[in-house]
Design a protein around this motif. Structure first.
Motif, PDB file in Angstrom:
ATOM      1  N   GLU A   1       4.736   3.038  -3.995  1.00 33.01           N
ATOM      2  CA  GLU A   1       6.083   2.632  -3.628  1.00 33.01           C
ATOM      3  C   GLU A   1       6.622   3.468  -2.471  1.00 33.01           C
ATOM      4  O   GLU A   1       7.321   2.961  -1.598  1.00 33.01           O
ATOM      5  CB  GLU A   1       7.020   2.721  -4.838  1.00 33.01           C
ATOM      6  CG  GLU A   1       7.090   1.401  -5.581  1.00 33.01           C
ATOM      7  CD  GLU A   1       7.858   1.495  -6.888  1.00 33.01           C
ATOM      8  OE1 GLU A   1       8.287   2.607  -7.256  1.00 33.01           O
ATOM      9  OE2 GLU A   1       8.006   0.449  -7.539  1.00 33.01           O
ATOM     10  N   SER A   2       6.281   4.747  -2.480  1.00 31.39           N
ATOM     11  CA  SER A   2       6.786   5.601  -1.405  1.00 31.39           C
ATOM     12  C   SER A   2       6.135   5.253  -0.076  1.00 31.39           C
ATOM     13  O   SER A   2       6.590   5.670   0.971  1.00 31.39           O
ATOM     14  CB  SER A   2       6.568   7.070  -1.741  1.00 31.39           C
ATOM     15  OG  SER A   2       5.185   7.316  -1.816  1.00 31.39           O
ATOM     16  N   ARG A   3       5.049   4.480  -0.109  1.00 25.96           N
ATOM     17  CA  ARG A   3       4.423   4.014   1.142  1.00 25.96           C
ATOM     18  C   ARG A   3       4.690   2.531   1.342  1.00 25.96           C
ATOM     19  O   ARG A   3       3.905   1.844   1.988  1.00 25.96           O
ATOM     20  CB  ARG A   3       2.925   4.284   1.087  1.00 25.96           C
ATOM     21  CG  ARG A   3       2.595   5.771   1.134  1.00 25.96           C
ATOM     22  CD  ARG A   3       1.160   6.043   0.737  1.00 25.96           C
ATOM     23  NE  ARG A   3       0.832   7.470   0.797  1.00 25.96           N
ATOM     24  CZ  ARG A   3       1.178   8.353  -0.117  1.00 25.96           C
ATOM     25  NH1 ARG A   3       1.892   7.973  -1.171  1.00 25.96           N
ATOM     26  NH2 ARG A   3       0.836   9.617   0.012  1.00 25.96           N
ATOM     27  N   LEU A   4       5.793   2.033   0.783  1.00 24.42           N
ATOM     28  CA  LEU A   4       6.226   0.631   0.919  1.00 24.42           C
ATOM     29  C   LEU A   4       5.172  -0.361   0.430  1.00 24.42           C
ATOM     30  O   LEU A   4       4.984  -1.413   1.026  1.00 24.42           O
ATOM     31  CB  LEU A   4       6.598   0.319   2.370  1.00 24.42           C
ATOM     32  CG  LEU A   4       7.662   1.228   2.994  1.00 24.42           C
ATOM     33  CD1 LEU A   4       7.925   0.802   4.414  1.00 24.42           C
ATOM     34  CD2 LEU A   4       8.943   1.173   2.186  1.00 24.42           C
ATOM     35  N   GLY A   5       4.493  -0.005  -0.646  1.00 17.13           N
ATOM     36  CA  GLY A   5       3.417  -0.870  -1.134  1.00 17.13           C
ATOM     37  C   GLY A   5       3.896  -2.114  -1.855  1.00 17.13           C
ATOM     38  O   GLY A   5       3.101  -2.997  -2.164  1.00 17.13           O
ATOM     39  N   TYR A   6       5.177  -2.192  -2.171  1.00 13.14           N
ATOM     40  CA  TYR A   6       5.654  -3.366  -2.917  1.00 13.14           C
ATOM     41  C   TYR A   6       6.661  -4.173  -2.114  1.00 13.14           C
ATOM     42  O   TYR A   6       7.609  -4.728  -2.655  1.00 13.14           O
ATOM     43  CB  TYR A   6       6.204  -2.935  -4.282  1.00 13.14           C
ATOM     44  CG  TYR A   6       5.095  -2.503  -5.199  1.00 13.14           C
ATOM     45  CD1 TYR A   6       4.397  -3.437  -5.957  1.00 13.14           C
ATOM     46  CD2 TYR A   6       4.691  -1.178  -5.266  1.00 13.14           C
ATOM     47  CE1 TYR A   6       3.336  -3.058  -6.764  1.00 13.14           C
ATOM     48  CE2 TYR A   6       3.638  -0.781  -6.063  1.00 13.14           C
ATOM     49  CZ  TYR A   6       2.964  -1.727  -6.814  1.00 13.14           C
ATOM     50  OH  TYR A   6       1.911  -1.350  -7.602  1.00 13.14           O
ATOM     51  N   ARG A   7       6.473  -4.235  -0.773  1.00 11.34           N
ATOM     52  CA  ARG A   7       7.305  -5.083   0.057  1.00 11.34           C
ATOM     53  C   ARG A   7       6.643  -6.448   0.156  1.00 11.34           C
ATOM     54  O   ARG A   7       5.541  -6.555   0.687  1.00 11.34           O
ATOM     55  CB  ARG A   7       7.450  -4.480   1.468  1.00 11.34           C
ATOM     56  CG  ARG A   7       8.417  -3.344   1.552  1.00 11.34           C
ATOM     57  CD  ARG A   7       9.823  -3.874   1.328  1.00 11.34           C
ATOM     58  NE  ARG A   7      10.803  -2.804   1.383  1.00 11.34           N
ATOM     59  CZ  ARG A   7      11.412  -2.448   2.505  1.00 11.34           C
ATOM     60  NH1 ARG A   7      11.141  -3.045   3.628  1.00 11.34           N
ATOM     61  NH2 ARG A   7      12.312  -1.482   2.469  1.00 11.34           N
ATOM     62  N   GLY A   8       7.274  -7.480  -0.336  1.00  6.94           N
ATOM     63  CA  GLY A   8       6.729  -8.825  -0.184  1.00  6.94           C
ATOM     64  C   GLY A   8       5.687  -9.153  -1.241  1.00  6.94           C
ATOM     65  O   GLY A   8       5.081  -8.257  -1.840  1.00  6.94           O
ATOM     66  N   PHE A   9       5.484 -10.428  -1.472  1.00  6.44           N
ATOM     67  CA  PHE A   9       4.644 -10.882  -2.583  1.00  6.44           C
ATOM     68  C   PHE A   9       3.182 -10.530  -2.383  1.00  6.44           C
ATOM     69  O   PHE A   9       2.539  -9.976  -3.273  1.00  6.44           O
ATOM     70  CB  PHE A   9       4.817 -12.399  -2.748  1.00  6.44           C
ATOM     71  CG  PHE A   9       4.043 -12.949  -3.897  1.00  6.44           C
ATOM     72  CD1 PHE A   9       4.404 -12.661  -5.196  1.00  6.44           C
ATOM     73  CD2 PHE A   9       2.940 -13.752  -3.673  1.00  6.44           C
ATOM     74  CE1 PHE A   9       3.690 -13.157  -6.251  1.00  6.44           C
ATOM     75  CE2 PHE A   9       2.215 -14.252  -4.730  1.00  6.44           C
ATOM     76  CZ  PHE A   9       2.592 -13.960  -6.019  1.00  6.44           C
ATOM     77  N   ARG A  10       2.654 -10.844  -1.177  1.00  3.96           N
ATOM     78  CA  ARG A  10       1.231 -10.606  -0.924  1.00  3.96           C
ATOM     79  C   ARG A  10       0.867  -9.141  -1.095  1.00  3.96           C
ATOM     80  O   ARG A  10      -0.107  -8.789  -1.762  1.00  3.96           O
ATOM     81  CB  ARG A  10       0.872 -11.034   0.494  1.00  3.96           C
ATOM     82  CG  ARG A  10       0.519 -12.477   0.640  1.00  3.96           C
ATOM     83  CD  ARG A  10       0.098 -12.722   2.076  1.00  3.96           C
ATOM     84  NE  ARG A  10      -1.203 -12.127   2.337  1.00  3.96           N
ATOM     85  CZ  ARG A  10      -2.340 -12.825   2.276  1.00  3.96           C
ATOM     86  NH1 ARG A  10      -2.306 -14.095   1.967  1.00  3.96           N
ATOM     87  NH2 ARG A  10      -3.484 -12.248   2.515  1.00  3.96           N
ATOM     88  N   ARG A  11       1.708  -8.285  -0.456  1.00  6.78           N
ATOM     89  CA  ARG A  11       1.389  -6.868  -0.505  1.00  6.78           C
ATOM     90  C   ARG A  11       1.530  -6.319  -1.928  1.00  6.78           C
ATOM     91  O   ARG A  11       0.734  -5.489  -2.358  1.00  6.78           O
ATOM     92  CB  ARG A  11       2.287  -6.107   0.466  1.00  6.78           C
ATOM     93  CG  ARG A  11       1.697  -4.769   0.844  1.00  6.78           C
ATOM     94  CD  ARG A  11       2.556  -4.013   1.800  1.00  6.78           C
ATOM     95  NE  ARG A  11       2.807  -4.756   3.041  1.00  6.78           N
ATOM     96  CZ  ARG A  11       3.704  -4.367   3.939  1.00  6.78           C
ATOM     97  NH1 ARG A  11       4.423  -3.303   3.726  1.00  6.78           N
ATOM     98  NH2 ARG A  11       3.894  -5.069   5.036  1.00  6.78           N
ATOM     99  N   SER A  12       2.551  -6.818  -2.668  1.00  4.87           N
ATOM    100  CA  SER A  12       2.714  -6.350  -4.054  1.00  4.87           C
ATOM    101  C   SER A  12       1.480  -6.684  -4.876  1.00  4.87           C
ATOM    102  O   SER A  12       0.996  -5.874  -5.655  1.00  4.87           O
ATOM    103  CB  SER A  12       3.910  -7.004  -4.727  1.00  4.87           C
ATOM    104  OG  SER A  12       4.979  -7.088  -3.888  1.00  4.87           O
ATOM    105  N   MET A  13       0.992  -7.918  -4.686  1.00  6.24           N
ATOM    106  CA  MET A  13      -0.184  -8.340  -5.450  1.00  6.24           C
ATOM    107  C   MET A  13      -1.365  -7.425  -5.142  1.00  6.24           C
ATOM    108  O   MET A  13      -2.091  -6.998  -6.025  1.00  6.24           O
ATOM    109  CB  MET A  13      -0.563  -9.770  -5.060  1.00  6.24           C
ATOM    110  CG  MET A  13       0.178 -10.812  -5.842  1.00  6.24           C
ATOM    111  SD  MET A  13      -0.260 -10.635  -7.556  1.00  6.24           S
ATOM    112  CE  MET A  13       0.988 -11.602  -8.309  1.00  6.24           C
ATOM    113  N   HIS A  14      -1.541  -7.134  -3.845  1.00  2.00           N
ATOM    114  CA  HIS A  14      -2.662  -6.297  -3.436  1.00  2.00           C
ATOM    115  C   HIS A  14      -2.533  -4.897  -4.043  1.00  2.00           C
ATOM    116  O   HIS A  14      -3.480  -4.371  -4.635  1.00  2.00           O
ATOM    117  CB  HIS A  14      -2.699  -6.232  -1.913  1.00  2.00           C
ATOM    118  CG  HIS A  14      -3.893  -5.518  -1.401  1.00  2.00           C
ATOM    119  ND1 HIS A  14      -5.153  -6.070  -1.430  1.00  2.00           N
ATOM    120  CD2 HIS A  14      -4.045  -4.272  -0.884  1.00  2.00           C
ATOM    121  CE1 HIS A  14      -6.016  -5.205  -0.956  1.00  2.00           C
ATOM    122  NE2 HIS A  14      -5.368  -4.102  -0.618  1.00  2.00           N
TER     123      HIS A  14
END
Lengths: 236, 259
Positions: free
Chosen positions: B177-190
């Motif tokens: 999360e601190s590296r913006l890993g949950y911005r947007g659906f695709r990236r969250s899934m990844h």
């Protein structure tokens, strides 16, 4: 007259919006929700599956003592998985069931026993589900879902379809099978099966798709980096 | 995690878990068997008071836990109360999309209310066990009640590993999360997929390490531990009898007064 119908529409809209926020852990039937005959009936239905699963685990543990620790790790993984929030297509977050992932990785026999333990912990530690409704929850989440997932996965792999598609279909259908089973379990008691089905469809169909995609991503990563570990798992 | 913290702080922490199990099962089963609004409400009230007075739970904690099953129960009981009714006489009705007549009949309203009260009673009974008994005591009690040993051991190991893996998953999630890993659906899934597979692989490694550590300390297939030093807690049987008697008296009174 005009004003009343507007009010009615607004209240209906509000009701539909309220339904969209149902957390997915609402799939666990709460303690005391089922009448006594049904609660014990579902427990009785689960007994043969649990006994068969337990005996198969026992055999594997006797052959390889390492299997016990590995199985326990897998059970803990299933619990942690179901406690995480996954992003859903509708924008709201919900909890994955982990039915498909568990069934494909550990096989249906182990999943029954691990599922029973995980559901018991969820009931006692998190109050998701309950003691009297444990039988019904085990049947939908640790028996029907995993068996559908595993069966579909094996079938699709035999017909030579792409592994990613097989994993997606297995995970998504396992989720849907769980949700249909829960709706039936509630519907036969209170006689409004279609109503439960349509309410749960709001959260469960997007969730099933999201979980399908997620399971595919997990498998891709595992195939790339953890081939050996997956071979280890074949002792289970 | 969940009820765990309360269980370790409970005043009944050192009481033998077996009477607590029987107390909870007795009250829970009577509440579910009785099938009555008043018994459900009585169980909810009585067990909440017992949890606070005897178990020493904080009122805020108890209310927090009582809210947990509400999401399911409110939805579940509304679907029982409001449903398609055809031409039946209703307390309140509307036409869904202008065609189907939906509404609340007296019969369905009574059923929805009954299920709600019964379930809340049953939930509060279950909390008497889970808020006052640490899980390790409970698994030992299950062993004394002749649940198969392999099953109990799996429970103990899983319980321990849950905290290990949850801590690990939490740390990875914060890092992502601190590296913006949950911005947007695709990236969250990844990100989520990577998190799960990493935790899974690490849990297998850890399982192997735990096994080696056990084996080097003379593990031969079962973990035996000394039971805790419990106070016998026989008074809980008396309390169970008293609560059950109240529940039954209320049930009989209700059947007499409201035919």
């Amino acid at each position: 007259m005009m004003k009343r119908s507007v009010c009615k529409r607004i209240s209906l809209l509000a009701a539909v919006l309220a339904l969209l926020t149902i957390p997915a852990n609402a799939m666990h039937i709460a303690e005391g929700y089922l009448p006594v005959p049904w609660a014990f009936g579902w427990m009785a239905v689960c007994v043969p599956f649990v006994v068969a699963g337990f005996l198969s685990i026992k055999k594997k543990v006797a052959l390889n003592p390492r299997a016990k620790v590995l199985l326990a790790m897998c059970g803990a993984f299933a619990f942690v998985l179901s406690a995480l929030k996954i992003p859903s297509v509708t924008g709201s977050c919900s909890h994955p069931t982990g039915v498909g992932l568990g069934a494909i990785l550990f096989g249906p026999a182990a999943t029954v026993v691990l599922g029973l333990i995980v559901l018991l912990f969820q009931a006692l530690l998190l109050a998701h589900g309950g003691l009297t409704t444990l039988g019904a929850n085990v049947f939908s989440m640790a028996i029907v879902g995993p068996f559908v997932s595993y069966g579909l996965y094996v079938l699709l792999k035999k017909t030579g379809c792409k592994p990613a598609l097989a994993v997606f279909a297995a995970a998504a259908m396992g989720d849907l099978a769980t949700y249909v089973t829960t709706s039936i379990q509630l519907g036969v008691v209170y006689g409004n099966f279609l109503e439960y089905l349509s309410i749960f469809a709001l959260t469960q169909i997007p969730l099933a798709i999201a979980e399908g995609i997620l399971t595919v991503v997990v498998f891709n990563v595992l195939e790339k980096y953890a081939k050996e570990e997956l071979r280890d798992l074949s002792v289970l | 995690m969940g009820t765990d913290r309360c269980a370790y702080l409970s005043r009944l922490r050192n009481v033998d878990p077996i009477p607590k199990v029987w107390f909870t099962l007795a009250v829970l089963l009577i509440c579910v068997f009785a099938d009555s609004v008043v018994v459900g409400l009585f169980t909810l009230a009585a067990l909440s008071v017992l949890n606070i007075v005897v178990g020493g739970q904080r009122t805020g904690d108890l209310l927090h836990f009582l809210k947990v099953p509400l999401a399911f129960l409110i939805i579940g009981c509304l679907t029982i109360a409001i449903r398609p009714i055809g031409q039946a006489e209703a307390l309140w009705a509307f036409r869904l999309l202008g065609r189907w007549r939906w509404g609340i009949t007296a019969e369905n309203l009574r059923l929805g209310l009954l299920v709600f009260c019964k379930a809340m009673g049953a939930v509060s009974a279950m909390y008497f066990l889970s808020l006052n008994t640490p899980m390790t005591d409970l698994t030992m009690a299950l062993e004394r009640l002749h649940v198969p040993k392999l099953f109990v051991e799996l429970m103990e190991l899983i319980y321990r590993f849950i905290f290990l893996l949850a801590g690990e998953a939490g740390r990875i999630k914060v890092a992502q999360e601190s590296r913006l890993g949950y911005r947007g659906f695709r990236r969250s899934m990844h990100s989520m997929g990577e998190l799960l597979s990493t935790v899974f692989v690490r849990s297998l490694h850890r399982g192997n390490r735990v096994f080696s550590a056990l084996e080097s300390r003379g593990y031969t297939g079962s973990l035996t531990t000394l039971p805790g030093q419990y106070t016998p807690g026989r008074w809980l049987y008396g309390l169970a009898a008293a609560t059950a008697a109240c529940q039954l008296l209320i049930l009989i009174a209700e059947r007499r007064l409201l035919p």
